[in-house]
Design a protein around this motif. Structure first.
Motif, PDB file in Angstrom:
ATOM      1  N   VAL A 294       0.817  -1.265  -0.019  1.00 11.96           N
ATOM      2  CA  VAL A 294       0.268   0.036  -0.012  1.00 11.96           C
ATOM      3  C   VAL A 294       0.906   1.197   0.046  1.00 11.96           C
ATOM      4  O   VAL A 294       1.542   1.658   1.031  1.00 11.96           O
ATOM      5  N   ASP A 295       0.958   1.785  -1.141  1.00 14.26           N
ATOM      6  CA  ASP A 295       2.195   2.831  -1.294  1.00 14.26           C
ATOM      7  C   ASP A 295       1.454   4.342  -1.621  1.00 14.26           C
ATOM      8  O   ASP A 295       2.203   5.426  -1.946  1.00 14.26           O
ATOM      9  N   THR A 296      -0.058   4.209  -1.796  1.00 12.52           N
ATOM     10  CA  THR A 296      -0.593   5.650  -2.342  1.00 12.52           C
ATOM     11  C   THR A 296      -1.748   5.900  -1.346  1.00 12.52           C
ATOM     12  O   THR A 296      -2.569   5.258  -0.647  1.00 12.52           O
ATOM     13  N   ALA A 297      -1.744   7.038  -0.669  1.00  9.67           N
ATOM     14  CA  ALA A 297      -2.736   7.823  -0.139  1.00  9.67           C
ATOM     15  C   ALA A 297      -3.767   8.806  -0.774  1.00  9.67           C
ATOM     16  O   ALA A 297      -3.026   9.410  -1.595  1.00  9.67           O
ATOM     17  N   ILE A 298      -4.757   8.755  -0.609  1.00  9.17           N
ATOM     18  CA  ILE A 298      -5.777   9.560  -1.255  1.00  9.17           C
ATOM     19  C   ILE A 298      -6.382  10.403   0.025  1.00  9.17           C
ATOM     20  O   ILE A 298      -6.986   9.690   1.100  1.00  9.17           O
ATOM     21  N   ILE A 299      -6.243  11.885  -0.234  1.00  8.53           N
ATOM     22  CA  ILE A 299      -6.892  12.612   0.879  1.00  8.53           C
ATOM     23  C   ILE A 299      -8.055  13.469   0.433  1.00  8.53           C
ATOM     24  O   ILE A 299      -7.506  14.297  -0.460  1.00  8.53           O
ATOM     25  N   PRO A 300      -9.329  13.455   0.745  1.00  9.48           N
ATOM     26  CA  PRO A 300     -10.371  14.195   0.178  1.00  9.48           C
ATOM     27  C   PRO A 300     -10.079  15.544   0.867  1.00  9.48           C
ATOM     28  O   PRO A 300      -9.936  15.631   2.003  1.00  9.48           O
ATOM     29  N   LEU A 301     -10.166  16.613  -0.019  1.00  7.10           N
ATOM     30  CA  LEU A 301     -10.132  18.057   0.577  1.00  7.10           C
ATOM     31  C   LEU A 301     -11.519  18.563   0.596  1.00  7.10           C
ATOM     32  O   LEU A 301     -12.103  18.929  -0.470  1.00  7.10           O
ATOM     33  N   LEU A 302     -12.029  18.959   1.890  1.00  7.38           N
ATOM     34  CA  LEU A 302     -13.468  19.344   1.985  1.00  7.38           C
ATOM     35  C   LEU A 302     -13.393  20.778   2.372  1.00  7.38           C
ATOM     36  O   LEU A 302     -13.194  20.963   3.743  1.00  7.38           O
ATOM     37  N   PRO A 303     -14.038  21.922   1.784  1.00  6.15           N
ATOM     38  CA  PRO A 303     -14.017  23.173   2.451  1.00  6.15           C
ATOM     39  C   PRO A 303     -15.264  23.240   3.578  1.00  6.15           C
ATOM     40  O   PRO A 303     -16.187  22.616   3.354  1.00  6.15           O
ATOM     41  N   LEU A 304     -15.333  24.365   4.232  1.00  4.88           N
ATOM     42  CA  LEU A 304     -16.238  24.346   5.242  1.00  4.88           C
ATOM     43  C   LEU A 304     -16.600  26.272   5.032  1.00  4.88           C
ATOM     44  O   LEU A 304     -15.821  26.846   5.161  1.00  4.88           O
ATOM     45  N   ARG A 305     -17.634  26.216   5.103  1.00  7.46           N
ATOM     46  CA  ARG A 305     -18.253  27.647   5.056  1.00  7.46           C
ATOM     47  C   ARG A 305     -19.570  27.599   5.704  1.00  7.46           C
ATOM     48  O   ARG A 305     -20.400  26.625   6.074  1.00  7.46           O
ATOM     49  N   PHE A 306     -19.977  28.737   6.513  1.00  7.79           N
ATOM     50  CA  PHE A 306     -21.238  28.925   7.251  1.00  7.79           C
ATOM     51  C   PHE A 306     -22.058  29.960   6.954  1.00  7.79           C
ATOM     52  O   PHE A 306     -23.123  29.971   7.696  1.00  7.79           O
ATOM     53  N   ASP A 307     -21.952  30.657   6.066  1.00  6.27           N
ATOM     54  CA  ASP A 307     -22.888  31.343   5.287  1.00  6.27           C
ATOM     55  C   ASP A 307     -23.908  30.640   4.561  1.00  6.27           C
ATOM     56  O   ASP A 307     -23.731  29.705   4.214  1.00  6.27           O
ATOM     57  N   GLU A 308     -25.177  31.293   4.568  1.00  3.28           N
ATOM     58  CA  GLU A 308     -26.207  30.452   4.078  1.00  3.28           C
ATOM     59  C   GLU A 308     -26.003  29.921   2.497  1.00  3.28           C
ATOM     60  O   GLU A 308     -26.152  28.784   2.487  1.00  3.28           O
ATOM     61  N   GLY A 309     -25.530  30.811   1.789  1.00  2.08           N
ATOM     62  CA  GLY A 309     -25.306  30.063   0.215  1.00  2.08           C
ATOM     63  C   GLY A 309     -23.921  29.297   0.176  1.00  2.08           C
ATOM     64  O   GLY A 309     -23.929  28.367  -0.374  1.00  2.08           O
ATOM     65  N   GLY A 310     -23.029  29.839   0.941  1.00  5.31           N
ATOM     66  CA  GLY A 310     -21.747  29.125   0.926  1.00  5.31           C
ATOM     67  C   GLY A 310     -21.962  27.583   1.457  1.00  5.31           C
ATOM     68  O   GLY A 310     -21.201  26.699   1.037  1.00  5.31           O
ATOM     69  N   MET A 311     -22.544  27.617   2.675  1.00  5.02           N
ATOM     70  CA  MET A 311     -22.699  26.371   3.495  1.00  5.02           C
ATOM     71  C   MET A 311     -23.206  25.180   2.387  1.00  5.02           C
ATOM     72  O   MET A 311     -22.819  23.980   2.269  1.00  5.02           O
ATOM     73  N   LYS A 312     -24.198  25.711   1.743  1.00  3.44           N
ATOM     74  CA  LYS A 312     -24.759  24.458   0.805  1.00  3.44           C
ATOM     75  C   LYS A 312     -23.616  24.011  -0.445  1.00  3.44           C
ATOM     76  O   LYS A 312     -23.705  22.983  -0.536  1.00  3.44           O
ATOM     77  N   GLN A 313     -23.048  25.106  -0.956  1.00  3.05           N
ATOM     78  CA  GLN A 313     -22.304  24.841  -1.833  1.00  3.05           C
ATOM     79  C   GLN A 313     -21.089  24.100  -1.467  1.00  3.05           C
ATOM     80  O   GLN A 313     -20.775  22.902  -1.950  1.00  3.05           O
ATOM     81  N   ALA A 314     -20.587  24.379  -0.348  1.00  5.07           N
ATOM     82  CA  ALA A 314     -19.463  23.444   0.433  1.00  5.07           C
ATOM     83  C   ALA A 314     -19.931  22.165   0.727  1.00  5.07           C
ATOM     84  O   ALA A 314     -19.232  21.067   0.404  1.00  5.07           O
ATOM     85  N   ALA A 315     -21.117  22.057   1.037  1.00  9.83           N
ATOM     86  CA  ALA A 315     -21.597  20.507   1.586  1.00  9.83           C
ATOM     87  C   ALA A 315     -21.965  19.892   0.035  1.00  9.83           C
ATOM     88  O   ALA A 315     -21.635  18.563   0.191  1.00  9.83           O
ATOM     89  N   GLN A 316     -22.245  20.633  -1.019  1.00 10.52           N
ATOM     90  CA  GLN A 316     -22.524  19.712  -2.100  1.00 10.52           C
ATOM     91  C   GLN A 316     -20.975  19.292  -2.927  1.00 10.52           C
ATOM     92  O   GLN A 316     -20.923  18.296  -3.129  1.00 10.52           O
TER      93      GLN A 316
END
Length: 153
Positions: free
Chosen positions: A18-40
């Motif tokens: 096992v020589d490979t790592a995958i790290i998902p990068l997830l943004p966080l936002r807490f404003d009304e429009g940005g939170m939904k986009q970040a969650a999607q």
């Protein structure tokens, strides 16, 4: 392999393969429009990560998501420290999976490879189309990953 007790146990038994790592990068936002986009974006990247892990089971380890505040100044340095730990554990290849194009600007700081994939909102997508969409995306990522494996020590 996934970030769970059973797979971690298997990882330590089969570490040399096992020589490979995958790290998902997830943004966080807490404003009304940005939170939904970040969650999607997060939903899309996590699902894509799962499909990718299934294709390379036994060769790569899917780490838990690296979550960050979008405007966070230290996120690049924090991720670099994650990468250092991966390298110390013997992961030769580290891939970051993201829908946030800003991460492409961090490639000079990181030794790993940023795989940017534009996010598709999945909330109204039927199951069959979702599966087809993920398969198409994974095929493209497989080509990139295999190319890196072949051209990097």
């Amino acid at each position: 392999m996934n970030w769970n007790g059973k797979d971690v146990e298997t990882y330590f038994k089969e570490k040399q393969f096992v020589d490979t790592a995958i790290i998902p990068l997830l943004p966080l936002r807490f404003d009304e429009g940005g939170m939904k986009q970040a969650a999607q974006q997060g939903e899309f990247i996590l699902l894509l990560s799962t499909y990718l892990e299934k294709q390379f089971k036994g060769r790569l380890f899917l780490f838990p998501p690296f979550s960050y505040l979008e405007q966070e100044k230290e996120k690049g340095e924090r991720l670099r420290r994650w990468e250092e730990q991966c390298k110390q554990q013997g992961f030769v290849h580290v891939f970051y999976l993201t829908s946030d194009p800003e991460w492409k600007t961090y490639e000079d700081l990181l030794q790993g490879t940023v795989l940017w994939v534009p996010s598709v909102p999945l909330e109204h997508v039927d199951r069959q189309f979702k599966h087809s969409l993920m398969d198409d995306q994974v095929k493209q990522l497989i080509q990139l990953i295999v190319h890196k494996w072949q051209h990097q020590p």
